[in-house]
Design a protein around this motif. Structure first.
Motif, PDB file in Angstrom:
ATOM      1  N   ARG A   1       0.823  -1.215   0.000  1.00  0.00           N
ATOM      2  CA  ARG A   1       0.000   0.000   0.000  1.00  0.00           C
ATOM      3  C   ARG A   1       0.858   1.266   0.000  1.00  0.00           C
ATOM      4  O   ARG A   1       0.393   2.320  -0.425  1.00  0.00           O
ATOM      5  N   LEU A   2       2.101   1.152   0.455  1.00  0.00           N
ATOM      6  CA  LEU A   2       2.926   2.344   0.676  1.00  0.00           C
ATOM      7  C   LEU A   2       3.920   2.622  -0.443  1.00  0.00           C
ATOM      8  O   LEU A   2       4.688   3.575  -0.343  1.00  0.00           O
ATOM      9  N   VAL A   3       3.953   1.798  -1.474  1.00  0.00           N
ATOM     10  CA  VAL A   3       4.858   2.074  -2.599  1.00  0.00           C
ATOM     11  C   VAL A   3       4.065   2.697  -3.744  1.00  0.00           C
ATOM     12  O   VAL A   3       2.903   2.340  -3.977  1.00  0.00           O
ATOM     13  N   PRO A   4       4.658   3.648  -4.475  1.00  0.00           N
ATOM     14  CA  PRO A   4       3.909   4.361  -5.522  1.00  0.00           C
ATOM     15  C   PRO A   4       3.634   3.523  -6.765  1.00  0.00           C
ATOM     16  O   PRO A   4       2.649   3.754  -7.455  1.00  0.00           O
ATOM     17  N   ASN A   5       4.501   2.557  -7.073  1.00  0.00           N
ATOM     18  CA  ASN A   5       4.319   1.728  -8.266  1.00  0.00           C
ATOM     19  C   ASN A   5       4.739   0.306  -7.917  1.00  0.00           C
ATOM     20  O   ASN A   5       5.931   0.024  -7.737  1.00  0.00           O
ATOM     21  N   ILE A   6       3.770  -0.592  -7.814  1.00  0.00           N
ATOM     22  CA  ILE A   6       4.047  -1.943  -7.335  1.00  0.00           C
ATOM     23  C   ILE A   6       4.945  -2.704  -8.308  1.00  0.00           C
ATOM     24  O   ILE A   6       5.857  -3.438  -7.881  1.00  0.00           O
ATOM     25  N   GLN A   7       4.749  -2.544  -9.605  1.00  0.00           N
ATOM     26  CA  GLN A   7       5.556  -3.289 -10.574  1.00  0.00           C
ATOM     27  C   GLN A   7       7.026  -2.857 -10.522  1.00  0.00           C
ATOM     28  O   GLN A   7       7.927  -3.699 -10.544  1.00  0.00           O
ATOM     29  N   ASN A   8       7.277  -1.566 -10.448  1.00  0.00           N
ATOM     30  CA  ASN A   8       8.657  -1.088 -10.321  1.00  0.00           C
ATOM     31  C   ASN A   8       9.283  -1.558  -9.015  1.00  0.00           C
ATOM     32  O   ASN A   8      10.469  -1.901  -8.961  1.00  0.00           O
ATOM     33  N   PHE A   9       8.489  -1.566  -7.957  1.00  0.00           N
ATOM     34  CA  PHE A   9       8.966  -2.055  -6.662  1.00  0.00           C
ATOM     35  C   PHE A   9       9.365  -3.517  -6.767  1.00  0.00           C
ATOM     36  O   PHE A   9      10.430  -3.925  -6.274  1.00  0.00           O
ATOM     37  N   ARG A  10       8.532  -4.335  -7.409  1.00  0.00           N
ATOM     38  CA  ARG A  10       8.822  -5.766  -7.497  1.00  0.00           C
ATOM     39  C   ARG A  10      10.089  -6.038  -8.303  1.00  0.00           C
ATOM     40  O   ARG A  10      10.921  -6.860  -7.899  1.00  0.00           O
TER      41      ARG A  10
END
Length: 716
Positions: free
Chosen positions: A204-213
């Motif tokens: 919930r706290l990251v702006p872009n889940i795909q980039n985070f992954r």
């Protein structure tokens, strides 16, 4: 891609460092990174993904059948029996979407109040699983800090935790992210729920889940290749790396994985530990559960690399990190930063960043910890216990040598094919960098090792056949089974980034030594005509040193550990310039143990090959008290701080605030015991001939705690 600025949304407790979007080069580099990660096999196949989903469906039906069975056995009425339910949640790498082929699935079973952990989960459910042919390698661990059952279901590894909620009925749409779910829950349930709650909160706290992954996959792979992925060894585990990457995503919300990876190394290379990493503000919460707060909790003041979980109650997920492992990770951050800068100049590539760390080329001295047991089940239990204690050996060596002897634990174990019920662990040893050492000076850690072995052998489930042996070995004496394929390389790796840095370090050291030698010779020649009494003393002292460099003839030789500087590939900058530990282990309250205690008549000695015998003269390192008292001159307050924008040459600003000083007082007990301990070799001792030196009184350091970017916390 809609930017965070356009949406008017902010993630994290501070403003971003940069809102800049990707360039065309970033897009190209990110595609290269994604292809690289696919080529090295970090993504599972579609078939395996489907099989995992099927296994989770089977597990869900198993726990639903289990809850009906125990509800009927306990005589619940027809309505409660009809509504009886248990639910499966996932967390960890599988829930984050960064798991690889063959990875286990972290799962949580949530059950009602009448389904107990001891009698029902580790009773009836364990019995049901043991009778199912599709379930193999069932291994319950009821006494763990977070109790769990490990097993394989249709070949897929499962770690199953249990949370017993104070509810008669578990609804199918249960939301465990609400803090109210913790009300009246026991401590083990709170810990079991924490994994799922933290994982969901990160997403919930990251702006872009795909980039985070993608970035997290990259950093997990890098950490494993560089040997810094292991929570139990004092490095960082999966949740720690996820939190660090998530914070970078918050600070650069519009960046692609290529830039996020580069900024990861830049930011954490400059981070001033023990400033905590926070994804959101910490709340006291309505339930009165203890949250991480060094102002109130003395134990939290000793954490040197705090990475705080974002779900209530906020905890430090990296409490296992020690001074040595922090130093190693800091060096790796520096290396990563240098390589990313070289990549921008087209002087390096992703292969360079992901070069494996040559652990067995990095040091000249190692500790080898060998364990064995009578059978496979005993070895698994013994291995788990010893692994959980190895971190204590690192801490004891650091403490008892005043951080002068540094340890680098290898995060994995090694097996000798010729000894099936044996397992070995290794630690690299080196003298603290930048500290001059007298010629022939050694560290005597025999008592420290004996204390560690005594602690390990106090295992409550110990049975005959469980053994542990600790020995000191030189690099040239390493067993062949630690090398790939069991074949010792004919020469050290050449042409790698690390080997080039080692060569540069040697050239630099040689040049410095030559300059020092020239200066010394000129000074000696200028004093050659002098015949003062001091000259005679100096010549005599030189003669004595020459004599002590040669071992005297003796039938029995007692050897302690001589430690030379590292030849490691990763840089070893002084951590002191980056972090300020709240409670250094070598700080004392003005009292200390004697400089040297009498050794027992029979001692443990580290034996070596006769041709590799080490000098018998040694300087016993003073042993520090196990716990200390320290008054902090300045402390901290949780304020609304802001990280300012970082340019290529900028450093991360640090905000400091003050509250009234506090004292953390503990008792100092004797850390050593020599009763009923296993001996490596029994040798009669003769009085060691030691060149005594005037003791230098250590100055009590002033410790300041600086905290970076703490948002409004605790309502203050």
């Amino acid at each position: 891609m809609a930017s965070v600025q356009q949406n008017g949304q902010r993630f994290g407790i501070t403003e971003p460092i940069s809102l800049g979007g990707p360039t065309e080069l970033d897009v190209i580099k990110t595609r290269e990174l994604e292809k690289y990660l696919q080529d090295v096999g970090l993504y599972e196949s579609k078939e395996e993904a489907v099989r995992r989903e099927e296994v989770l469906g089977i597990l869900d039906q198993i726990v639903k059948t289990w809850i009906k069975t125990i509800s009927r056995a306990k005589g619940l009425n027809d309505q409660l029996l009809h509504e009886a339910n248990a639910k499966i949640f996932t967390f960890g790498s599988y829930r984050l979407g960064v798991h690889g082929p063959g990875a286990d699935i972290d799962t949580l079973c949530v059950g009602p109040r009448h389904a107990t952990r001891e009698g029902d989960f580790f009773g009836e459910l364990q019995r049901m699983l043991s009778e199912m042919p599709e379930v193999t390698e069932l291994h319950p661990v009821p006494d763990a800090h977070v109790p769990l059952m490990g097993f394989k279901l249709n070949g897929v590894s499962i770690d199953l935790l249990y949370a017993q909620l104070p509810l008669w009925v578990i609804p199918e749409d249960l939301d465990i992210s609400q803090d109210s779910i913790l009300q009246n829950a026991d401590e083990q349930t709170v810990r079991s729920l924490n994994g799922c709650r933290v994982t969901d909160q990160i997403l919930r706290l990251v702006p872009n889940i795909q980039n985070f992954r993608t970035t997290l996959r990259c950093m997990r792979f890098w950490a494993k290749r560089r040997g810094v992925y292991s929570n139990v060894s004092g490095f960082l585990g999966g949740i720690n790396w996820a939190l660090l990457v998530a914070r970078i995503c918050q600070l650069y919300p519009n960046a692609l994985p290529n830039m996020l990876a580069s900024r990861f190394f830049r930011v954490y290379n400059q981070w001033r530990w023990p400033n905590p990493v926070l994804l959101c503000s910490m709340d006291e919460g309505p339930l009165g559960l203890q949250v991480w707060d060094p102002r109130r909790n003395p134990k939290d003041r000793s954490h040197i690399m705090p990475i705080i979980t974002p779900a209530y109650p906020g905890m430090n997920s990296s409490y296992n990190v020690s001074a040595s492992t922090l130093r190693i990770m800091t060096g790796e951050f520096q290396r990563g930063k240098d390589i990313c800068e070289a990549m921008e100049a087209n002087k390096a590539d992703w292969d360079t960043l992901f070069e494996p760390f040559a652990f067995f080329e990095a040091y000249k001295n190692y500790l080898q910890i060998d364990i064995s047991a009578a059978n496979v089940d005993d070895l698994r239990k013994w291995k788990g216990w010893v692994e959980s204690r190895l971190r204590q050996l690192t801490l004891k060596i650091e403490r008892h040598t005043y951080d002068m002897l540094q340890c680098h634990p290898h995060p994995h174990d090694f097996h000798d094919a010729s000894r099936p019920l044996h397992c070995s662990y290794f630690m690299g040893l080196q003298r603290k960098q930048g500290v001059p050492a007298a010629e022939g000076e050694q560290f005597d850690i025999r008592r420290t090792v004996e204390d560690f072995k005594h602690t390990v052998n106090s295992y409550t489930l110990w049975i005959p056949g469980m053994k542990i042996n600790v020995s000191h070995i030189k690099r040239r004496s390493l067993p062949n089974f630690v090398f790939p394929g069991g074949i010792r390389p004919s020469h050290n790796s050449k042409g790698t980034w690390d080997s080039k840095r080692r060569l540069e370090h040697r050239v630099s050291s040689t040049s410095s030594a030559a300059v020092t030698s020239t200066t010394t010779e000129m000074s000696s020649e200028s004093k050659a005509g002098s015949s003062s009494p001091g000259d005679g003393k100096k010549r005599k002292w030189g003669d004595d040193e020459t004599l002590t460099d040669q071992p005297r003839p003796s039938k029995h030789v007692a050897v302690s550990v001589p430690v030379e500087n590292s030849e490691g590939g990763s840089p070893n900058p002084s951590v002191g310039s980056i972090c300020s530990s709240p409670m250094k282990d070598y700080c004392t309250n003005g009292k200390s143990d004697p400089i040297c205690k009498d050794l027992p008549e029979k001692v443990i000695v580290f034996t070596t090959h006769p041709s590799e015998s080490l000098p018998i003269e040694k300087i016993a390192t003073p042993q520090a008290p196990s716990q200390e008292t320290e008054e902090l001159e300045e402390s901290f307050d949780f304020g609304n701080q802001v990280i300012e924008q970082i340019s290529n040459k900028d450093t991360i600003p640090v905000a400091t605030a003050t509250i009234p000083p506090f004292e953390a007082t503990t008792r100092n007990g004797s850390p050593f015991s020599f009763e009923a301990v296993e001996e490596l070799e029994v040798l009669p001792m003769r009085q060691p001939e030691v060149a005594h030196r005037a003791s230098v009184q250590q100055r009590k350091p002033i410790i300041k705690l600086n905290f970076t970017s703490l948002g409004k916390t605790n309502g203050k």
